[in-house]
Design an enzyme around this catalytic site. Structure first.
Site, PDB file in Angstrom:
ATOM      1  N   HIS A  88       6.247  13.927   0.640  1.00  0.00           N
ATOM      2  CA  HIS A  88       6.036  13.254   1.923  1.00  0.00           C
ATOM      3  C   HIS A  88       5.875  11.736   1.733  1.00  0.00           C
ATOM      4  O   HIS A  88       6.581  10.949   2.353  1.00  0.00           O
ATOM      5  CB  HIS A  88       4.791  13.834   2.607  1.00  0.00           C
ATOM      6  CG  HIS A  88       4.416  13.143   3.878  1.00  0.00           C
ATOM      7  ND1 HIS A  88       4.680  13.679   5.118  1.00  0.00           N
ATOM      8  CD2 HIS A  88       3.812  11.952   4.118  1.00  0.00           C
ATOM      9  CE1 HIS A  88       4.253  12.855   6.054  1.00  0.00           C
ATOM     10  NE2 HIS A  88       3.710  11.793   5.471  1.00  0.00           N
ATOM     11  N   GLU A  89       4.959  11.384   0.853  1.00  0.00           N
ATOM     12  CA  GLU A  89       4.704   9.948   0.663  1.00  0.00           C
ATOM     13  C   GLU A  89       5.942   9.246   0.121  1.00  0.00           C
ATOM     14  O   GLU A  89       6.206   8.092   0.450  1.00  0.00           O
ATOM     15  CB  GLU A  89       3.506   9.725  -0.250  1.00  0.00           C
ATOM     16  CG  GLU A  89       2.173  10.240   0.317  1.00  0.00           C
ATOM     17  CD  GLU A  89       1.877   9.752   1.718  1.00  0.00           C
ATOM     18  OE1 GLU A  89       2.330   8.653   2.079  1.00  0.00           O
ATOM     19  OE2 GLU A  89       1.204  10.494   2.473  1.00  0.00           O
ATOM     20  N   HIS A 134       8.163   8.061   2.848  1.00  0.00           N
ATOM     21  CA  HIS A 134       7.798   6.726   3.354  1.00  0.00           C
ATOM     22  C   HIS A 134       8.332   5.652   2.405  1.00  0.00           C
ATOM     23  O   HIS A 134       8.831   4.612   2.833  1.00  0.00           O
ATOM     24  CB  HIS A 134       6.279   6.575   3.430  1.00  0.00           C
ATOM     25  CG  HIS A 134       5.619   7.346   4.531  1.00  0.00           C
ATOM     26  ND1 HIS A 134       5.984   7.215   5.852  1.00  0.00           N
ATOM     27  CD2 HIS A 134       4.587   8.227   4.511  1.00  0.00           C
ATOM     28  CE1 HIS A 134       5.201   7.997   6.591  1.00  0.00           C
ATOM     29  NE2 HIS A 134       4.349   8.627   5.805  1.00  0.00           N
ATOM     30  N   HIS A 140      11.885   4.878   2.978  1.00  0.00           N
ATOM     31  CA  HIS A 140      12.044   4.097   4.205  1.00  0.00           C
ATOM     32  C   HIS A 140      11.862   2.605   3.896  1.00  0.00           C
ATOM     33  O   HIS A 140      12.594   1.751   4.405  1.00  0.00           O
ATOM     34  CB  HIS A 140      10.996   4.578   5.225  1.00  0.00           C
ATOM     35  CG  HIS A 140      11.353   4.337   6.658  1.00  0.00           C
ATOM     36  ND1 HIS A 140      10.512   4.680   7.685  1.00  0.00           N
ATOM     37  CD2 HIS A 140      12.432   3.789   7.247  1.00  0.00           C
ATOM     38  CE1 HIS A 140      11.069   4.348   8.837  1.00  0.00           C
ATOM     39  NE2 HIS A 140      12.242   3.815   8.596  1.00  0.00           N
TER      40      HIS A 140
END
Ligand SMILES: [Zn+2]
Length: 710
Positions: A500-501, A504, A507
């Site tokens: 998940h991290e 980010h 992104h």
């Protein structure tokens, strides 16, 4: 779905456009020798010189940074030349770089490796920084220039990103109070300053209270059910706190605590649960009940001053959701089905308790324990069977990185030549698909008392063509440090969090914009959780899983039958997970949808009543965070925005379907997602980038299926 308190989604222009390491000009050059924060770092990528930065460097660096930025703003506002996009908007984007660099390092260190000196400084700085921000956004001359440009925006011949930047500045200034009269501006400044101080106090209270509330256990007997390694860790933690011979279980951020799943002793479970849930609400110097009430009141007053009925209406206007009604509708629609599922799960757990002649009613502290038993019975596995296959290095390098290489062609090489702020932190250089170095990635995986709870991503430098920056991006998790010499074995949840991290991180990494204001994750917060949630899908993707899930001792790949069980169990306990999340989201909305004249006087009574009114007051499933330790909404950037995870998950689930329809883990798919979505940052309307990527509007069906909410 995982919840993390990701990134710096903050109000205010400076906070929204952190700018990275660069030359700082004359002021800095004179004292740069003595203070490493004042000069551009000489390290690759402008990596912060953590080995040279000391506590005492921050205060003077902030002073100089603030003065320098104020001087730049004055120059822009009082420029004799008539306003142009270049001399006003671009000049604003270029301003405040020293301050922003100091602030970036400071806020990252206070989150990851804080100490009493930094904590004290952060209390002193909060109102100063807020006043500085006001000095910019409430500067009448500056706003006149922005407004003049805004009025003639269609005639300026701007490209799409520049036009959007101008509109964004105008809106930001208006939302920050630029159109208020002098008296209102004074009132706003005072509110902002109080809010900054209180928000800092709330977060600091949570950190201190969480450390202070760790459960102290006298005997090994009371820890029955834990593994030898967990018991050793508890003994070592006790020793490090001067409690030789005892055992200490530190608390995680959330209401639920991981060890509740295996502690056999019901009293110990209850004590652990109560230590968690009572944080910040039992008196003492870290009590947050009044702080939460004061924050809610000041926010409501601030919103009213700016022309909104309540804080949620103000906050949501700049999100993709737009209104409190839209958020209430979504949560309200999903809540009954989620609670119904949770009640059905509870009935099964009660059956199990009764079958074992437990003789008690299921309580919140029993949930994880009996759920784990049920999982074992039904799917023939539990987390302890999985963990040997989830060794940290394998997960990171052969899982998270491997998936990114397959999808995007990027490669990773560890760098040991750069100084880090804690010995457990690791740094990787990332090269792009053409082999050229493109970014640094900081992996800070372990929990420690000096680090705040949860998991999040942030950056030390953001991509922006205006400055030619390459990104420096960090991921932070809170994995318990194993006893010395032992391997770090993750839970399935921690594995998902790592993916998940890194979503980010991608992104931020793939950002390809001109202006820092739009870089990477500078998008609405109800959009920002979307790419990170999509990246979770690769954690259990067979080709990725078999590449990283190898037994830490034998090297044997995770057996297929175990995998099948994991996959069969993926919808297990979803009623609980969805309900605890929705309860917290609704609580957040309730605190921020009240008007200034309807502020409650008792925080816990308000919480209880709110949960009841919304039909999510099911005692065995408490909210994921209770008011007094809900840092996302009172200390962080998710005020009136905690719903964002579920909101983004609609896009996530729909995107997962897209990947599956198109052949999954391929470079073609990765390149498309990167080009149409990840690279855009805030430079175009986020829902427009979704439509360009997906070819249509999002559908909610995949989310409902995933969470069993049909
Ligand atoms: Zn996140």
């Amino acid at each position: 779905m995982l919840v993390c308190s990701a990134l710096a989604v903050q109000s205010g222009i400076a906070a929204d456009s952190p700018k990275g390491p660069v030359n700082t000009g004359r002021l800095a050059a004179t004292s740069a020798k003595a203070n490493p924060l004042l000069a551009a770092s000489r390290l690759p990528y402008g990596f912060p010189e953590f080995d040279k930065i000391r506590n005492e460097h921050f205060a003077p660096a902030f002073d100089i940074g603030l003065k320098q930025h104020s001087a730049e703003i004055k120059q822009i506002a009082e420029n004799k030349a008539s306003p142009s996009f270049e001399n006003t908007i671009v000049a604003l984007e270029r301003s405040g770089r020293l301050l922003s660099r100091v602030e970036t390092v400071f806020s990252n260190l206070t989150a990851t490796n804080t100490n009493p000196v930094l904590e004290q400084l952060s209390v002193e700085l909060a109102p100063k920084l807020s006043a500085h921000q006001d000095q910019i956004t409430l500067n009448g001359k500056l706003f006149e220039r922005i407004a003049a440009l805004y009025q003639q925006r269609e005639q300026l011949g701007l490209d799409a990103e520049s036009l959007r930047l101008l509109e964004r500045y105008y809106t930001d200034f208006v939302r920050a109070g630029a159109k208020l009269n002098a008296e209102q501006k004074e009132k706003l400044k005072s509110l902002n300053s109080q809010l900054a101080t209180l928000g800092t106090r709330f977060s600091q209270n949570v950190l201190k209270e969480t450390n202070a509330s760790a459960l102290v256990v006298d005997s090994r007997e009371e820890l029955k059910g834990l593994s030898d390694s967990e018991i050793q860790t508890a003994a070592a933690t006790a020793k490090s706190r001067g409690l030789d011979g005892k055992f200490v279980i530190p608390l995680m951020n959330t209401t639920g605590q991981p060890l509740l799943a295996t502690l056999e002793n019901r009293q110990t479970r209850q004590r652990l649960y109560e230590a968690s849930v009572n944080r910040g609400s039992h008196g003492g110097s870290f009590d947050n009940r009044q702080v939460a009430i004061d924050l809610a009141k000041l926010r409501a007053e601030r919103a009213q001053l700016l022309g909104y009925p309540n804080y949620a209406a103000y906050g949501l206007q700049s999100e993709t959701a737009k209104t409190p009604e839209a958020v209430n509708n979504m949560l309200g629609q999903l809540a009954p089905a989620a609670v119904k599922n949770a009640r059905a799960e509870a009935a099964e757990l009660q059956k199990l308790i009764d079958a074992q002649q437990g003789g008690f009613q299921l309580a919140a502290w029993d949930w994880a324990y009996y759920t784990e038993q049920l999982r074992k019975a039904r799917y023939a596995f539990d987390d302890s069977l999985l963990r040997p296959y989830f060794e940290l290095n394998n997960v990171l390098e052969n899982g998270v990185f491997y998936a990114a290489t397959k999808l995007y062609g990027i490669t990773f090489k560890e760098r040991k030549d750069l100084p880090v702020y804690h010995p457990s932190v690791r740094v990787y250089e990332i090269s792009d698909r053409d082999g050229k170095p493109m970014a640094l990635f900081i992996a800070d995986m372990y929990a420690r008392d000096s680090k705040r709870g949860g998991a999040w991503m942030n950056s030390y430098a953001e991509q922006a063509d205006l400055f030619g920056h390459k990104p420096i991006i960090a991921n932070h998790l809170n994995i318990p440090q194993p006893p010395a010499g032992e391997a770090t074995l993750l839970t399935m949840d921690e594995v998902r969090t790592a993916f998940h991290e890194f979503g980010h991180a991608l992104h931020g990494l793939f950002s390809k914009v001109r202006y820092p204001r739009f870089s990477g994750t500078n998008v609405p917060r109800d959009f920002v959780e979307y790419p990170s949630q999509v990246n979770e899908m690769w954690a259990t993707w067979p080709e990725v899983l078999t590449n990283y899930a190898k037994h830490y001792q034998t090297g044997q790949v995770i057996p297929q039958n175990l995998l099948d069980k994991v996959s069969a169990a993926s919808r297990f306990n979803q009623g609980f997970a969805t309900t605890e999340y929705i309860a917290a989201s609704l609580l957040d909305q309730r605190w921020h949808q009240i008007s200034a004249d309807a502020i409650p006087s008792d925080a816990l009574a308000f919480e209880q009543q709110a949960l009841k009114q919304m039909g999510v007051d099911f005692a065995p499933v408490p909210p994921r965070y209770r008011t007094t330790y809900f840092s996302h909404i009172f200390g962080g950037g998710y005020s009136a925005g905690y719903y964002a995870y579920l909101w983004s998950e609609v896009l996530d689930a729909d995107t997962v379907e897209w990947f599956k329809e198109n052949g999954g883990l391929t470079r073609k798919n990765g390149d498309w997602f990167r080009e149409k979505l990840l690279s855009r940052g805030g430079s175009i309307d986020p829902m427009e980038s979704f439509r360009q990527f997906r070819g249509r509007d999002p559908k909610i069906q995949p989310l409902l299926e995933r969470r069993g909410l049909q």
